[in-house]
Design a protein around this motif. Structure first.
Motif, PDB file in Angstrom:
ATOM      1  N   LEU A 107       1.776  -8.586  10.587  1.00 38.34           N
ATOM      2  CA  LEU A 107       1.686  -7.386   9.755  1.00 38.34           C
ATOM      3  C   LEU A 107       0.245  -6.941   9.517  1.00 38.34           C
ATOM      4  N   TYR A 108      -0.655  -7.890   9.290  1.00 35.88           N
ATOM      5  CA  TYR A 108      -2.053  -7.532   9.039  1.00 35.88           C
ATOM      6  C   TYR A 108      -2.709  -6.953  10.289  1.00 35.88           C
ATOM      7  N   ASN A 109      -2.236  -7.350  11.466  1.00 40.84           N
ATOM      8  CA  ASN A 109      -2.707  -6.747  12.712  1.00 40.84           C
ATOM      9  C   ASN A 109      -4.228  -6.842  12.862  1.00 40.84           C
ATOM     10  N   GLY A 110      -4.804  -7.961  12.404  1.00 37.89           N
ATOM     11  CA  GLY A 110      -6.242  -8.168  12.534  1.00 37.89           C
ATOM     12  C   GLY A 110      -7.068  -7.517  11.444  1.00 37.89           C
ATOM     13  N   ARG A 117      -5.115  -4.018   1.298  1.00 40.46           N
ATOM     14  CA  ARG A 117      -4.739  -3.686  -0.077  1.00 40.46           C
ATOM     15  C   ARG A 117      -5.262  -2.319  -0.494  1.00 40.46           C
ATOM     16  N   LEU A 118      -6.387  -1.909   0.079  1.00 41.46           N
ATOM     17  CA  LEU A 118      -6.994  -0.637  -0.300  1.00 41.46           C
ATOM     18  C   LEU A 118      -6.253   0.555   0.293  1.00 41.46           C
ATOM     19  N   ASP A 119      -6.201   0.636   1.623  1.00 36.53           N
ATOM     20  CA  ASP A 119      -5.542   1.786   2.241  1.00 36.53           C
ATOM     21  C   ASP A 119      -4.726   1.427   3.478  1.00 36.53           C
ATOM     22  N   GLY A 120      -4.566   0.144   3.743  1.00 34.38           N
ATOM     23  CA  GLY A 120      -3.752  -0.283   4.869  1.00 34.38           C
ATOM     24  C   GLY A 120      -4.539  -0.567   6.123  1.00 34.38           C
ATOM     25  N   GLY A 121      -5.555   0.278   6.412  1.00 35.94           N
ATOM     26  CA  GLY A 121      -6.323   0.078   7.636  1.00 35.94           C
ATOM     27  C   GLY A 121      -5.418   0.060   8.854  1.00 35.94           C
ATOM     28  N   LYS A 122      -5.590  -0.976   9.679  1.00 35.80           N
ATOM     29  CA  LYS A 122      -4.775  -1.100  10.894  1.00 35.80           C
ATOM     30  C   LYS A 122      -3.469  -1.861  10.650  1.00 35.80           C
ATOM     31  N   ALA A 123      -3.235  -2.264   9.396  1.00 38.44           N
ATOM     32  CA  ALA A 123      -2.037  -3.048   9.085  1.00 38.44           C
ATOM     33  C   ALA A 123      -0.771  -2.240   9.358  1.00 38.44           C
TER      34      ALA A 123
END
Length: 259
Positions: A107-110, A117-123
């Motif tokens: 899920l974290y995808n690196g 937690r802030l905006d998702g990023g690449k998750a």
């Protein structure tokens, strides 16, 4: 439909390259993973839900992860008529802690925890039916803004407090039946993913300013409408309606992240 029950090994993990594609955001939105857990019973009356099997499926309905899970307390009811699970299948199953770590890695995808937690990023977005219950049984946390729950999404609910079953939603929106015998976590994951993608594909025409205001998971909605209680009491119903906003975030916005 392919059944996960046909997999011989207890654990299935997709190839790391396919499971952790760091270019997901190049398409303008994060990829999505569907999750489903099968529960056995613990406690004196077997009513305590224990995660005993978990399945993850990607947007293309590929099996990303599947494993039996070692219950942390003795099982008093295998609920075989629903789960099809036996003591033998769970005897050498993967420990819950390791299962949780594998799922979070996918899920974290690196991406870093802070960015997730802030905006998702690449998750990845995580979709499921009553997903909070599955996460509780996995003893796992995942940011609310990355969760998509077909049991809690307003347009899919029976009332604002009562959810439809996944079986009902699949029949209504996809036109076929599931859970006719033993529950298959892969089948449930596929149904959840297809329902989510159908809702996401809805084309709601929004003005550019409204799109940008809605994309931050509703956070911007409250900043522009800060009124005191006295001001609200003086407003007419029409005025209150004008400043009101829905308490759910439309999933069609997931396909507009590139805007």
């Amino acid at each position: 439909m392919i059944s996960v029950s046909s997999i011989d090994s207890q654990v299935h993990i997709s190839d790391p390259v396919d499971g952790c594609n760091y270019d997901d955001w190049q398409q303008g939105r994060p990829k999505t993973i569907a999750l489903d857990c099968e529960m056995v019973g613990g406690g004196s009356d077997g009513s305590l839900d224990l995660c005993a099997r978990v399945c993850l499926v990607d947007e293309d309905e590929n099996l990303t992860f599947h494993s039996y899970v070692q219950p942390q307390i003795p099982v008093t009811d295998y609920r075989y008529e629903v789960t099809g699970l036996t003591e033998e299948q769970l005897r050498d199953a993967m420990p819950l802690k390791e299962v949780r770590e594998r799922i979070l890695e996918i899920l974290y995808n690196g991406e870093s925890i802070g960015k997730v937690r802030l905006d998702g990023g690449k998750a990845r977005l995580l979709v499921g039916h009553d997903i909070e219950h599955d996460l509780d049984c996995l003893r796992m946390n995942y940011p609310d803004h990355l969760l998509r729950d077909t049991a809690k999404y307003g347009p899919l609910m029976r009332t604002n407090l009562v959810s439809h079953s996944l079986k009902y939603l699949t029949r209504k929106y996809l036109g076929y039946d599931i859970q006719c015998g033993l529950h298959d976590p892969y089948e449930d994951c596929v149904s959840v993913m297809r329902i989510y993608k159908r809702m996401r594909a809805q084309d709601h025409q929004l003005e550019g300013a409204k799109v940008s205001a809605l994309l931050d998971d509703g956070q911007n909605l409250l900043r522009n409408f800060e009124f005191s209680n006295k001001e609200l009491e003086k407003m007419s119903p029409d005025e209150l309606y004008e400043i009101s906003r829905s308490n759910y975030r439309c999933w069609c916005l997931d396909s507009k992240r590139a805007l």
